[in-house]
Design a protein around this motif. Structure first.
Motif, PDB file in Angstrom:
ATOM      1  N   ASP A   1       7.039  -2.189   1.750  1.00 56.27           N
ATOM      2  CA  ASP A   1       7.555  -3.258   1.493  1.00 56.27           C
ATOM      3  C   ASP A   1       8.899  -3.258   2.124  1.00 56.27           C
ATOM      4  O   ASP A   1       9.341  -2.425   2.957  1.00 56.27           O
ATOM      5  CB  ASP A   1       8.416  -3.149   0.048  1.00 56.27           C
ATOM      6  N   PRO A   2       9.369  -4.632   2.686  1.00 47.46           N
ATOM      7  CA  PRO A   2      10.465  -4.742   3.616  1.00 47.46           C
ATOM      8  C   PRO A   2      11.650  -4.088   3.333  1.00 47.46           C
ATOM      9  O   PRO A   2      12.220  -3.939   1.940  1.00 47.46           O
ATOM     10  CB  PRO A   2      10.575  -6.449   3.471  1.00 47.46           C
ATOM     11  N   ASN A   3      12.291  -3.450   4.195  1.00 41.79           N
ATOM     12  CA  ASN A   3      13.547  -2.850   3.982  1.00 41.79           C
ATOM     13  C   ASN A   3      13.524  -1.782   3.021  1.00 41.79           C
ATOM     14  O   ASN A   3      14.389  -1.427   2.234  1.00 41.79           O
ATOM     15  CB  ASN A   3      14.513  -3.618   3.692  1.00 41.79           C
ATOM     16  N   SER A   4      12.402  -0.995   3.040  1.00 42.72           N
ATOM     17  CA  SER A   4      12.251   0.034   2.148  1.00 42.72           C
ATOM     18  C   SER A   4      11.079   1.167   2.671  1.00 42.72           C
ATOM     19  O   SER A   4      10.570   0.957   3.740  1.00 42.72           O
ATOM     20  CB  SER A   4      11.816  -0.445   0.754  1.00 42.72           C
ATOM     21  N   ASP A   5      11.178   2.202   1.682  1.00 41.68           N
ATOM     22  CA  ASP A   5      10.312   3.360   2.248  1.00 41.68           C
ATOM     23  C   ASP A   5       9.183   3.410   1.062  1.00 41.68           C
ATOM     24  O   ASP A   5       8.417   4.366   0.723  1.00 41.68           O
ATOM     25  CB  ASP A   5      11.161   4.779   2.301  1.00 41.68           C
ATOM     26  N   THR A   6       8.924   2.208   0.411  1.00 43.21           N
ATOM     27  CA  THR A   6       8.117   2.131  -0.686  1.00 43.21           C
ATOM     28  C   THR A   6       6.846   1.480  -0.223  1.00 43.21           C
ATOM     29  O   THR A   6       6.967   0.137   0.450  1.00 43.21           O
ATOM     30  CB  THR A   6       8.577   1.291  -1.948  1.00 43.21           C
ATOM     31  N   TYR A   7       5.714   2.046  -0.620  1.00 45.54           N
ATOM     32  CA  TYR A   7       4.443   1.276   0.018  1.00 45.54           C
ATOM     33  C   TYR A   7       4.224   0.180  -0.910  1.00 45.54           C
ATOM     34  O   TYR A   7       4.772  -0.035  -1.854  1.00 45.54           O
ATOM     35  CB  TYR A   7       3.190   2.355  -0.172  1.00 45.54           C
ATOM     36  N   ASP A   8       3.659  -0.801  -0.302  1.00 44.67           N
ATOM     37  CA  ASP A   8       3.160  -2.200  -0.905  1.00 44.67           C
ATOM     38  C   ASP A   8       3.196  -2.290  -2.125  1.00 44.67           C
ATOM     39  O   ASP A   8       2.187  -1.623  -3.044  1.00 44.67           O
ATOM     40  CB  ASP A   8       1.870  -2.529  -0.347  1.00 44.67           C
ATOM     41  N   SER A   9       4.278  -2.868  -2.719  1.00 43.85           N
ATOM     42  CA  SER A   9       4.038  -2.959  -4.378  1.00 43.85           C
ATOM     43  C   SER A   9       3.661  -4.560  -4.536  1.00 43.85           C
ATOM     44  O   SER A   9       3.775  -4.958  -5.924  1.00 43.85           O
ATOM     45  CB  SER A   9       5.495  -2.725  -4.733  1.00 43.85           C
ATOM     46  N   SER A  10       3.289  -5.405  -3.884  1.00 48.13           N
ATOM     47  CA  SER A  10       2.749  -6.606  -3.975  1.00 48.13           C
ATOM     48  C   SER A  10       1.807  -6.756  -4.878  1.00 48.13           C
ATOM     49  O   SER A  10       0.950  -5.674  -5.134  1.00 48.13           O
ATOM     50  CB  SER A  10       2.665  -7.559  -2.740  1.00 48.13           C
ATOM     51  N   GLY A  11       1.411  -7.992  -5.156  1.00 48.67           N
ATOM     52  CA  GLY A  11      -0.143  -8.036  -5.927  1.00 48.67           C
ATOM     53  C   GLY A  11      -1.338  -7.670  -5.103  1.00 48.67           C
ATOM     54  O   GLY A  11      -2.153  -7.101  -5.880  1.00 48.67           O
ATOM     55  N   LYS A  12      -1.088  -7.427  -3.680  1.00 54.27           N
ATOM     56  CA  LYS A  12      -2.384  -6.928  -3.081  1.00 54.27           C
ATOM     57  C   LYS A  12      -2.483  -5.582  -3.107  1.00 54.27           C
ATOM     58  O   LYS A  12      -3.478  -5.018  -2.940  1.00 54.27           O
ATOM     59  CB  LYS A  12      -2.210  -7.388  -1.770  1.00 54.27           C
ATOM     60  N   LYS A  13      -1.192  -4.827  -3.045  1.00 57.10           N
ATOM     61  CA  LYS A  13      -1.231  -3.480  -3.140  1.00 57.10           C
ATOM     62  C   LYS A  13      -2.222  -2.967  -2.143  1.00 57.10           C
ATOM     63  O   LYS A  13      -3.245  -2.175  -2.336  1.00 57.10           O
ATOM     64  CB  LYS A  13      -1.589  -2.846  -4.693  1.00 57.10           C
TER      65      LYS A  13
END
Length: 498
Positions: free
Chosen positions: A263-275
């Protein structure tokens, strides 16, 4: 954290028999970066990215970026002036005595090559090229950009690629890579293709994914740092078992978490709907040209090898080159993109083929804008000189070949000649009135490189300018700007002829 990694990487390594009893060999440190910056503007600080606090300073920096912003207006301005990313790296490294030797950009792909000043006269035959693969080969959003050169006589090639995206296109990525390798050629007799080079680095957003494993298993392995459980399903690793061209490349262990997608500006992997599933899309590999004959030719007295190949094998044996990777990791501290940058630190151990510059040059007498000046230079070895060669005056701490204060065409302004020393005239009108600590550099057009650098010397402040009351603020701002404007308007800028 970075310094701890550096210390671990510099622990005693297995003996690789780098030393030769009869020949002295030298070690050089190469720091490489690959980063898909996702059209973001540069961060304020790249200290961690370049390991500027490390006790071991690199001899060379190679920086490959993908998805540099290339909107219409920005791309036009970047084609005239250095783009913000290039500016950041140059202004960061120039005070540390690094010079940008070469760069190439194809839309969002950017490749920068920096060297410590002391090595610059031994970096020759510099060439750069690009290959488009996006949208039927006409659009430059995907493809490869490369810089090749001779480093103390050893032929090196750096290839920065951005290959096709998405999980299902693994074989297309290999096809694109083979197409890039097969089509890129250089105007260099000794190494006309990528694989003609002694050492090739292939890096970039190669876009290979982790297949078969489910999202939960992948994320569990990442959280537990059991990355080795994912390696067997990494597409690039899998394809190397059946693609001969890929088997020729080496890569260090992927002992860092996958660098895509965050995710932008984070250390979190993609949390969008596409994951999107995390993956090691960003990689650095290398290929050292084989020094042994193929098994089927070893007992045939070199049958099947042409003269060039035989000469190449003998040179490889006489002037060995070894590569050792010291560090291969990602830099989680940077969050401006959905990719994390990847760093590779290498030690190159080689016996120098070239040990002296091609040209020695020095200023004659005192220099200032009040008097015409003379440059003395002496060719130390034969080299392909031409009427397009020029000598540039640079401030100490200059950031690139084009960062000169002024220049003079060697043949146009030659005022005296003998077999040992050549004198070149420099008009006082071309010398900056504010003066400063400077060096002279001889640029050879045929080799596309600086082949000689003088010792630093003082250009004195213009006494005439002081007496006439010119303000320093005005002088400092106008000197180079006016010269560059005159050159560009007349078409005489030396780098425009390259």
């Amino acid at each position: 954290m970075m310094e701890e990694n550096e210390e671990q990487s510099d622990a005693p390594q297995p003996e690789l028999n780098f030393r030769n009893d009869n020949n002295e060999e030298d070690s050089f440190r190469l720091h490489m970066v690959t980063w898909n910056v996702a059209t973001a503007d540069p961060p304020d600080d790249v200290t961690l990215l370049l390991h500027l606090n490390s006790p071991k300073s690199p001899d060379l920096y190679v920086i490959g970026l993908q998805e540099v912003y290339s909107g219409p207006m920005r791309f036009v301005s970047d084609s005239i002036f250095d783009d913000p990313w290039s500016q950041l790296f140059m202004t960061t490294l120039a005070p540390l005595n690094y010079v940008k030797v070469s760069s190439i950009r194809m839309q969002g792909l950017l490749l920068l090559f920096f060297s410590k000043l002391e090595h610059v006269p031994f970096i020759r035959d510099v060439r750069a090229t690009y290959t488009r693969t996006g949208i039927f080969g006409y659009w430059g959003n995907k493809g490869g950009v490369s810089v090749r050169l001779s480093f103390y006589g050893h032929m090196l090639c750096f290839l920065n690629c951005h290959l096709a995206a998405h999980m299902k296109y693994a074989s297309e990525r290999v096809d694109e890579f083979e197409y890039i390798i097969g089509t890129q050629t250089f105007d260099c007799k000794k190494a006309q293709t990528v694989f003609d080079h002694r050492l090739v680095f292939w890096f970039g957003d190669l876009n290979f994914r982790i297949q078969d494993h489910g999202m939960h298993f992948v994320r569990t392995c990442i959280n537990n740092e059991t990355y080795n459980l994912l390696w067997s399903k990494d597409q690039l690793t899998m394809l190397k078992t059946k693609e001969k061209m890929l088997q020729e490349f080496e890569e260090g262990p992927l002992d860092f978490q996958p660098t895509y997608k965050f995710d932008p500006n984070s250390d979190t992997y993609d949390s969008s709907g596409k994951k999107r599933k995390p993956a090691w899309t960003d990689r650095i590999l290398w290929r050292l040209r084989p020094t042994d004959l193929p098994p089927e030719e070893q007992d045939e007295s070199d049958v099947g090898l042409d003269v060039r190949e035989l000469k190449q094998l003998k040179e490889d044996e006489e002037y060995p080159l070894k590569v050792r990777q010291e560090l291969y990791t990602s830099k989680m501290e940077y969050s401006i993109s959905d990719h994390k940058p990847v760093i590779g630190v290498f030690t190159l151990v080689l016996r120098k083929i070239h040990t002296t510059p091609l040209v020695r040059l020095q200023p004659e007498g005192d220099w200032s804008a009040d008097i015409d000046s003379i440059v003395l230079y002496s060719p130390l070895q034969p080299f392909p000189s031409s009427t397009w060669d020029w000598i540039g005056l640079y401030k100490v701490g200059f950031n690139s070949v084009s960062d000169y204060l002024t220049y003079t065409w060697v043949k146009d302004d030659e005022v005296a000649f003998n077999e040992e020393i050549i004198q070149v005239y420099v008009d006082k009108e071309e010398i900056p009135v504010q003066g400063g600590e400077c060096v002279l550099c001889y640029f050879c057009n045929a080799l596309q490189s600086i082949i000689g650098i003088s010792e630093p010397f003082r250009v004195h402040e213009s006494k005439v300018a002081i007496e006439e009351g010119l303000m320093h603020e005005k002088i400092n701002g106008l000197d180079k700007t006016e010269q560059m404007g005159e050159c560009c308007s007349s078409g005489a800028h030396p780098l425009l002829s390259l």
